[in-house]
Design a protein around this motif. Structure first.
Motif, PDB file in Angstrom:
ATOM      1  N   ALA A  58      24.124 -25.139   7.024  1.00 43.03           N
ATOM      2  CA  ALA A  58      24.856 -26.372   6.786  1.00 43.03           C
ATOM      3  C   ALA A  58      23.982 -27.319   6.106  1.00 43.03           C
ATOM      4  O   ALA A  58      24.312 -28.051   5.281  1.00 43.03           O
ATOM      5  CB  ALA A  58      25.359 -26.913   8.042  1.00 43.03           C
ATOM      6  N   LEU A  59      22.686 -27.514   6.480  1.00 42.12           N
ATOM      7  CA  LEU A  59      21.746 -28.271   5.937  1.00 42.12           C
ATOM      8  C   LEU A  59      21.550 -28.117   4.208  1.00 42.12           C
ATOM      9  O   LEU A  59      21.411 -29.156   3.591  1.00 42.12           O
ATOM     10  CB  LEU A  59      20.588 -28.567   6.783  1.00 42.12           C
ATOM     11  CG  LEU A  59      20.596 -29.145   8.185  1.00 42.12           C
ATOM     12  CD1 LEU A  59      19.082 -29.058   8.943  1.00 42.12           C
ATOM     13  CD2 LEU A  59      21.097 -30.526   8.086  1.00 42.12           C
ATOM     14  N   ARG A  60      21.518 -26.989   4.043  1.00 36.19           N
ATOM     15  CA  ARG A  60      21.308 -26.475   2.642  1.00 36.19           C
ATOM     16  C   ARG A  60      22.385 -26.660   1.796  1.00 36.19           C
ATOM     17  O   ARG A  60      22.080 -27.126   0.578  1.00 36.19           O
ATOM     18  CB  ARG A  60      21.092 -25.225   2.480  1.00 36.19           C
ATOM     19  CG  ARG A  60      19.486 -24.664   2.916  1.00 36.19           C
ATOM     20  CD  ARG A  60      19.198 -23.266   2.277  1.00 36.19           C
ATOM     21  NE  ARG A  60      19.837 -22.213   3.303  1.00 36.19           N
ATOM     22  CZ  ARG A  60      19.224 -21.918   4.426  1.00 36.19           C
ATOM     23  NH1 ARG A  60      18.385 -22.185   4.933  1.00 36.19           N
ATOM     24  NH2 ARG A  60      20.162 -20.934   5.055  1.00 36.19           N
ATOM     25  N   SER A  61      23.786 -26.938   2.553  1.00 35.37           N
ATOM     26  CA  SER A  61      24.857 -27.130   1.719  1.00 35.37           C
ATOM     27  C   SER A  61      25.131 -28.544   1.591  1.00 35.37           C
ATOM     28  O   SER A  61      26.335 -28.851   1.094  1.00 35.37           O
ATOM     29  CB  SER A  61      25.946 -26.163   2.099  1.00 35.37           C
ATOM     30  OG  SER A  61      26.214 -26.638   3.279  1.00 35.37           O
ATOM     31  N   THR A  62      24.603 -29.345   2.030  1.00 32.24           N
ATOM     32  CA  THR A  62      24.858 -31.017   2.011  1.00 32.24           C
ATOM     33  C   THR A  62      24.680 -31.526   0.613  1.00 32.24           C
ATOM     34  O   THR A  62      23.794 -30.994  -0.032  1.00 32.24           O
ATOM     35  CB  THR A  62      23.793 -31.690   2.870  1.00 32.24           C
ATOM     36  OG1 THR A  62      22.666 -31.564   2.533  1.00 32.24           O
ATOM     37  CG2 THR A  62      23.989 -31.424   4.359  1.00 32.24           C
ATOM     38  N   SER A  63      25.571 -32.390   0.359  1.00 31.26           N
ATOM     39  CA  SER A  63      25.631 -33.138  -0.932  1.00 31.26           C
ATOM     40  C   SER A  63      24.449 -33.435  -1.466  1.00 31.26           C
ATOM     41  O   SER A  63      23.802 -34.430  -0.625  1.00 31.26           O
ATOM     42  CB  SER A  63      26.879 -33.823  -1.071  1.00 31.26           C
ATOM     43  OG  SER A  63      26.776 -34.711  -0.197  1.00 31.26           O
ATOM     44  N   PRO A  64      24.081 -33.830  -2.491  1.00 30.15           N
ATOM     45  CA  PRO A  64      22.711 -34.550  -3.099  1.00 30.15           C
ATOM     46  C   PRO A  64      23.057 -36.255  -2.348  1.00 30.15           C
ATOM     47  O   PRO A  64      24.082 -36.611  -2.396  1.00 30.15           O
ATOM     48  CB  PRO A  64      22.803 -34.818  -4.603  1.00 30.15           C
ATOM     49  CG  PRO A  64      23.652 -33.416  -4.837  1.00 30.15           C
ATOM     50  CD  PRO A  64      24.678 -33.383  -3.744  1.00 30.15           C
ATOM     51  N   GLY A  65      21.876 -36.672  -2.222  1.00 31.20           N
ATOM     52  CA  GLY A  65      22.138 -38.095  -1.669  1.00 31.20           C
ATOM     53  C   GLY A  65      21.909 -38.184  -0.297  1.00 31.20           C
ATOM     54  O   GLY A  65      22.438 -39.397   0.071  1.00 31.20           O
ATOM     55  N   THR A  66      22.170 -37.066   0.444  1.00 31.53           N
ATOM     56  CA  THR A  66      22.171 -37.268   2.065  1.00 31.53           C
ATOM     57  C   THR A  66      21.023 -37.611   2.453  1.00 31.53           C
ATOM     58  O   THR A  66      19.987 -37.593   1.874  1.00 31.53           O
ATOM     59  CB  THR A  66      22.944 -36.030   2.903  1.00 31.53           C
ATOM     60  OG1 THR A  66      22.044 -35.012   2.285  1.00 31.53           O
ATOM     61  CG2 THR A  66      24.334 -35.747   2.145  1.00 31.53           C
ATOM     62  N   ALA A  67      20.804 -37.954   3.914  1.00 30.97           N
ATOM     63  CA  ALA A  67      19.781 -38.366   4.432  1.00 30.97           C
ATOM     64  C   ALA A  67      18.841 -37.197   4.515  1.00 30.97           C
ATOM     65  O   ALA A  67      17.654 -37.235   4.570  1.00 30.97           O
ATOM     66  CB  ALA A  67      19.928 -38.777   5.808  1.00 30.97           C
ATOM     67  N   ASP A  68      19.192 -36.122   4.502  1.00 33.03           N
ATOM     68  CA  ASP A  68      18.161 -34.736   4.463  1.00 33.03           C
ATOM     69  C   ASP A  68      17.445 -34.578   2.822  1.00 33.03           C
ATOM     70  O   ASP A  68      16.329 -34.221   3.258  1.00 33.03           O
ATOM     71  CB  ASP A  68      19.129 -33.365   4.688  1.00 33.03           C
ATOM     72  CG  ASP A  68      20.049 -33.518   5.944  1.00 33.03           C
ATOM     73  OD1 ASP A  68      19.328 -33.953   6.590  1.00 33.03           O
ATOM     74  OD2 ASP A  68      20.768 -32.739   6.034  1.00 33.03           O
TER      75      ASP A  68
END
Length: 85
Positions: A58-68
């Motif tokens: 789930a963390l790898r698939s987050t969209s660009p610009g997220t806090a991660d």
């Protein structure tokens, strides 16, 4: 039905202190306090591995610009912070 919420202090008191009240409540709290039986923990390592793998996906698939993937000095979704001149 509207449930009643317990604050953390009340919940801790119920789980750690002596309990007086209706028999079913006392039995429930005694069961919650009891140490787990070894058979109950047999699948825990596999469950934790599956949870960690799902979370990593789930963390790898987050969209660009997220806090991660935001670096120091960046605003999520907006890039570097530039000082006004």
């Amino acid at each position: 039905m509207k449930g009643h919420r317990l604050d953390q202090e009340t919940a801790e008191r119920l789980l750690s202190g002596p309990v007086a009240g209706p028999g079913p409540l006392v039995a429930l709290l005694a069961a919650v306090r009891a140490a787990p039986h070894p058979a109950e923990l047999r699948g825990e390592p596999g469950a934790m591995s599956a949870f960690r793998a799902a979370r990593a996906d789930a963390l790898r698939s987050t969209s660009p610009g997220t806090a991660d993937d935001t670096r120091p000095g960046e605003i999520p979704g907006q890039g570097r912070i530039r000082p006004r001149t």
